[in-house]
Design an enzyme around this catalytic site. Structure first.
Site, PDB file in Angstrom:
ATOM      1  N   GLY A  71       0.769  -1.279  -0.047  1.00 54.95           N
ATOM      2  CA  GLY A  71      -0.152   0.140  -0.011  1.00 54.95           C
ATOM      3  C   GLY A  71       0.794   1.511   0.117  1.00 54.95           C
ATOM      4  N   HIS A 201      -1.761  -7.301   2.448  1.00 52.46           N
ATOM      5  CA  HIS A 201      -1.741  -7.885   4.076  1.00 52.46           C
ATOM      6  C   HIS A 201      -3.087  -7.483   4.579  1.00 52.46           C
ATOM      7  CE1 HIS A 201      -0.100  -4.718   6.648  1.00 52.46           C
ATOM      8  NE2 HIS A 201       0.329  -4.234   5.558  1.00 52.46           N
ATOM      9  N   CYS A 324       2.237   5.888  22.372  1.00 51.80           N
ATOM     10  CA  CYS A 324       3.102   6.297  23.473  1.00 51.80           C
ATOM     11  C   CYS A 324       4.345   6.793  22.892  1.00 51.80           C
ATOM     12  CB  CYS A 324       3.198   4.883  24.571  1.00 51.80           C
ATOM     13  SG  CYS A 324       3.429   5.547  25.896  1.00 51.80           S
TER      14      CYS A 324
HETATM   15  C1  LIG Z   1      -4.976   3.239   5.106  1.00 53.50           C
HETATM   16  C2  LIG Z   1      -3.725   2.402   4.636  1.00 53.50           C
HETATM   17  N1  LIG Z   1      -3.107   3.038   3.798  1.00 53.50           N
HETATM   18  C3  LIG Z   1      -1.739   2.399   3.669  1.00 53.50           C
HETATM   19  C4  LIG Z   1      -1.382   1.215   4.554  1.00 53.50           C
HETATM   20  C5  LIG Z   1       0.106   0.653   4.184  1.00 53.50           C
HETATM   21  O1  LIG Z   1       0.240  -0.282   3.434  1.00 53.50           O
HETATM   22  P1  LIG Z   1       1.427  -1.167   3.545  1.00 53.50           P
HETATM   23  O2  LIG Z   1       1.563  -1.646   4.883  1.00 53.50           O
HETATM   24  O3  LIG Z   1       1.072  -2.481   2.599  1.00 53.50           O
HETATM   25  O4  LIG Z   1       2.733  -0.445   2.798  1.00 53.50           O
HETATM   26  C6  LIG Z   1      -2.000   1.098   5.357  1.00 53.50           C
HETATM   27  C7  LIG Z   1      -1.342  -0.182   6.212  1.00 53.50           C
HETATM   28  O5  LIG Z   1      -0.959   0.096   7.346  1.00 53.50           O
HETATM   29  C8  LIG Z   1      -3.128   1.402   5.915  1.00 53.50           C
HETATM   30  O6  LIG Z   1      -3.983   1.255   6.689  1.00 53.50           O
END
Ligand SMILES: Cc1ncc(COP(=O)(O)O)c(C=O)c1O
Length: 375
Positions: A71, A201, A324
């Site tokens: 992502g 994931h 934290c």
């Molecule tokens: C809304 C959102 N965008 C992007 C990401 C990042 O994705 P990745 O962990 O595959 O880089 C996450 C995950 O933590 C997410 O929740």
């Protein structure tokens, strides 16, 4: 006994069907998809089948979907790619204050490169007002990037409406759908977006794989230059094993979506009702009561620190809404942007359910929380 996993928004386990689909590509079908021989053809077929499965979940064509490293990479590719490619047309990006760091931080980087970024506020339930988007657009705006669903509260954004406004002004739209894919419909034409990010994931595929939808006819400078993989949009020999995994995960998610939306939502609602029954006004919901992911329940427990409550609950794996930092508890930027008072937001806990959550787990979690709260 394993703790009860209620942190599916953080990550999901790999679905056994996904692991099984990946298996032959680990030891047996190891060819390079670019090779002209039988090994290469087998790998290429697998990648293209996987791509078609991702595309089917998004309602786009295979050519509009590329594999990425997750992502974060998908988000970076859009923000940096659009900023670079459209630098003659403009230098303004609109996003929101509640985006994931994988949007906020590339935006901060781009600010250092001369891009102006507007971080739109949200209301008390964490929603962006489409009117604010309209007002923020200038002749120099090149991209609007608003997440589909928030990772902390699950609140859904009015993406289709935002896209309509963007289109009136000829501005491109991206949505970070890392949290919504597989949980609610994410059809790109219904959303009206030009770019959409997926994180493997969060949808029962492994970590370190993702996908990016780029609407046909749009060309942006790639983040990774090299050979012509992924239609010249992302260089690097294909991660065949993980591509296959994400493809399978998308196929399973597509088939399971109606059940997921119904059954996971029922369990989430049961969880919320049971907590409300036991805690009354000592709990306060964070996020939109209805326009919300079916699996997410973020509540403030009044008068306690969320992290301390979870410390007393090793039997439950969930997240807090406050981080934290060097001994100080600090309210999450999402809850801050929603105007949640600090003393209330300190008690925030995010429970996120998933494909394998059972009614027994929810019932037990409620009992455990009640007991921990009393002690
Ligand atoms: C809304 C959102 N965008 C992007 C990401 C990042 O994705 P990745 O962990 O595959 O880089 C996450 C995950 O933590 C997410 O929740």
């Amino acid at each position: 006994m394993q703790p009860i996993y209620l942190d599916y928004n953080a990550t999901t386990p790999v679905d056994p069907a996904v692991a099984e689909a990946m298996q032959p590509y680990i030891a047996m079908h190891y060819g390079n998809p670019s090779s002209g021989h039988a090994f290469g053809r087998k790998a290429k077929e697998a990648v293209e089948e996987a791509r078609a499965r991702v595309a089917a979940l998004l309602g786009c064509t295979s050519e509009e979907s590329i594999f990425t490293g997750g992502g974060s990479e998908s988000n970076n590719a859009v923000l940096k790619g659009v900023a670079y490619t459209y630098r003659q047309q403009g230098n303004h990006i609109i996003t929101s204050q509640i985006e994931h760091p994988a949007i906020i931080n590339p935006c901060r980087f781009l600010e250092g490169q001369g891009i102006r970024v507007t971080y739109l506020p949200v209301d008390r339930v964490g929603m962006v007002d489409p009117d604010d988007v309209r007002k923020a657009i200038t002749p120099r705006t090149i991209l609007i990037s608003i997440m589909h669903a928030n990772n902390e509260t699950g609140t859904l954004q009015p993406i289709a409406e935002i896209s309509r406004i963007a289109r009136e002004h000829g501005v491109l739209v991206h949505t970070d759908a890392a949290q919504s894919v597989g949980k609610i419909p994410t059809l790109v034409d219904e959303l009206g977006v030009d770019f959409l990010s997926i994180a493997g994931h969060k949808v029962y595929a492994p970590k370190g794989i993702g996908a990016l939808y780029i609407r046909g006819g749009i060309s942006i400078e790639p983040l990774i230059h090299g050979a012509g993989h992924e239609f010249g949009r992302r260089a690097g020999t294909e991660n065949v094993i993980f591509d296959v995994g994400l493809g399978k995960a998308c196929a399973v998610a597509k088939a399971d979506l109606p059940r997921y939306q119904r059954e996971v939502c029922q369990l989430r609602d049961l969880f919320q009702q049971e907590l409300e029954k036991r805690f009354g006004d000592r709990i306060v919901l964070n996020g939109h009561p209805e326009q919300r992911l079916p699996n997410t329940l973020n509540v403030n427990f009044r008068g306690v620190i969320g992290a301390e409550l979870l410390e007393k609950l090793p039997e439950i794996a969930a997240s807090t809404g406050a981080a934290c930092h060097s001994g100080e508890v600090e309210l999450s930027s999402v809850l801050k942007a929603m105007g949640v008072p600090e003393e209330l937001g300190m008690g925030a806990v995010r429970f996120s359910l998933g494909r394998y959550t059972t009614r027994e787990e929810i019932e037990r979690a409620v009992e455990l929380i009640e007991r921990a709260f009393r002690t």
